[in-house]
Scaffold this motif. Sequence first.
Motif, short mmCIF file in Angstrom:
data_model
loop_
_atom_site.label_atom_id
_atom_site.label_comp_id
_atom_site.label_asym_id
_atom_site.label_seq_id
_atom_site.Cartn_x
_atom_site.Cartn_y
_atom_site.Cartn_z
N GLU A 15 0.82 -1.21 0.00
CA GLU A 15 0.00 0.00 0.00
C GLU A 15 0.86 1.26 0.00
OE1 GLU A 15 -3.42 0.26 -0.03
OE2 GLU A 15 -3.50 -1.91 -0.32
N ASP B 261 -7.32 6.06 2.88
CA ASP B 261 -8.69 6.48 3.18
C ASP B 261 -9.10 6.30 4.64
OD1 ASP B 261 -9.09 7.18 0.53
OD2 ASP B 261 -9.83 5.17 0.00
N ALA B 262 -8.26 5.69 5.46
CA ALA B 262 -8.59 5.49 6.87
C ALA B 262 -8.56 6.84 7.61
CB ALA B 262 -7.62 4.51 7.51
N SER B 263 -9.26 6.93 8.73
CA SER B 263 -9.36 8.23 9.40
C SER B 263 -9.06 8.22 10.89
CB SER B 263 -10.76 8.81 9.18
OG SER B 263 -11.73 7.94 9.75
N SER C 74 -5.61 -2.87 14.12
CA SER C 74 -6.24 -2.28 12.94
C SER C 74 -6.23 -3.31 11.81
CB SER C 74 -5.50 -1.01 12.51
OG SER C 74 -4.20 -1.29 12.04
N MET C 75 -7.24 -3.25 10.97
CA MET C 75 -7.44 -4.12 9.83
C MET C 75 -7.96 -5.52 10.21
SD MET C 75 -4.19 -3.12 7.44
CE MET C 75 -4.76 -4.18 6.12
N TYR C 76 -7.88 -5.91 11.49
CA TYR C 76 -8.27 -7.26 11.88
C TYR C 76 -9.36 -7.30 12.93
CZ TYR C 76 -4.34 -8.75 9.11
OH TYR C 76 -3.49 -8.96 8.06
N ASP D 172 -13.72 -3.82 15.74
CA ASP D 172 -13.93 -2.40 16.05
C ASP D 172 -13.07 -1.46 15.21
OD1 ASP D 172 -15.78 -3.13 17.94
OD2 ASP D 172 -14.41 -2.89 19.64
N ALA E 160 -11.52 -2.54 12.02
CA ALA E 160 -11.22 -3.26 10.77
C ALA E 160 -10.98 -2.31 9.59
CB ALA E 160 -12.33 -4.24 10.44
N ASP E 161 -11.58 -1.13 9.63
CA ASP E 161 -11.41 -0.16 8.54
C ASP E 161 -10.24 0.78 8.76
OD1 ASP E 161 -13.60 -1.24 7.24
OD2 ASP E 161 -15.00 0.20 8.13
N GLU E 162 -9.50 0.60 9.82
CA GLU E 162 -8.35 1.46 10.14
C GLU E 162 -7.05 0.77 9.75
OE1 GLU E 162 -8.74 4.46 10.90
OE2 GLU E 162 -10.85 4.41 11.45
N ASN E 163 -5.97 1.56 9.66
CA ASN E 163 -4.65 0.98 9.37
C ASN E 163 -3.55 1.62 10.20
OD1 ASN E 163 -4.13 3.44 8.04
ND2 ASN E 163 -4.62 2.60 6.04
#
Length: 188
Positions: free
Chosen positions: A4, A18-20, A62-64, A67, A69-72
């Motif tokens: 990425e 796109d994570a926030s 994050s990512m897994y 709560d 899953a959409d973060e990195n």
Amino acid sequence: MLSESGIVRSDITSPFGDASGVAEGVPVTVKLKVYDLNGSDATPLAGAAVYLWHCDRDGNYSMYSADVADENYLRGVQVAGADGTLEFTSIFPACYSGRWQHMHFAVYPSVDDATTYANKLRTSQLALPEDVCNDVCGTASGYEQSASNLAQISLSSDGIFSDGYSLQMASVTGSVDEGYTISLNVPV
């Protein structure tokens, strides 16, 4: 994840792409020194890339974890300088059920090789000293569940560190109020 755009960064508290979300917790600087152990001397492994990842102060990855899953956040790659050193800015991880407080890392020959997990030279974890874990869990806001979890585990009962952790135990300086510096020499 490793391919990425934005993964190569020193501050892993913030997201990329796109994570926030932003990881909150006791601030830390993670300093690693990567050594090449081929031959009889340990020499700095200049140009090696290290992928570091760990849970947030709630014990979520994050990512897994559902709560986040959409973060990195709390994931990043850095490249070792000529002296083999690199550093990350992060937060102190949680102590979640069944695991001592730790951070994961994988070492790659170069940043170009750090695009797939198959190219790794070594995967390991760093353990955090008990006195520092007790300070963070006992006094820092947001680590209340970690305090309860830490009371139920030891390095000898942790499923990963129970077979020995002397080479994985980081040295830590600092305080809850000022933040910590976590240091580890990483032989490859």
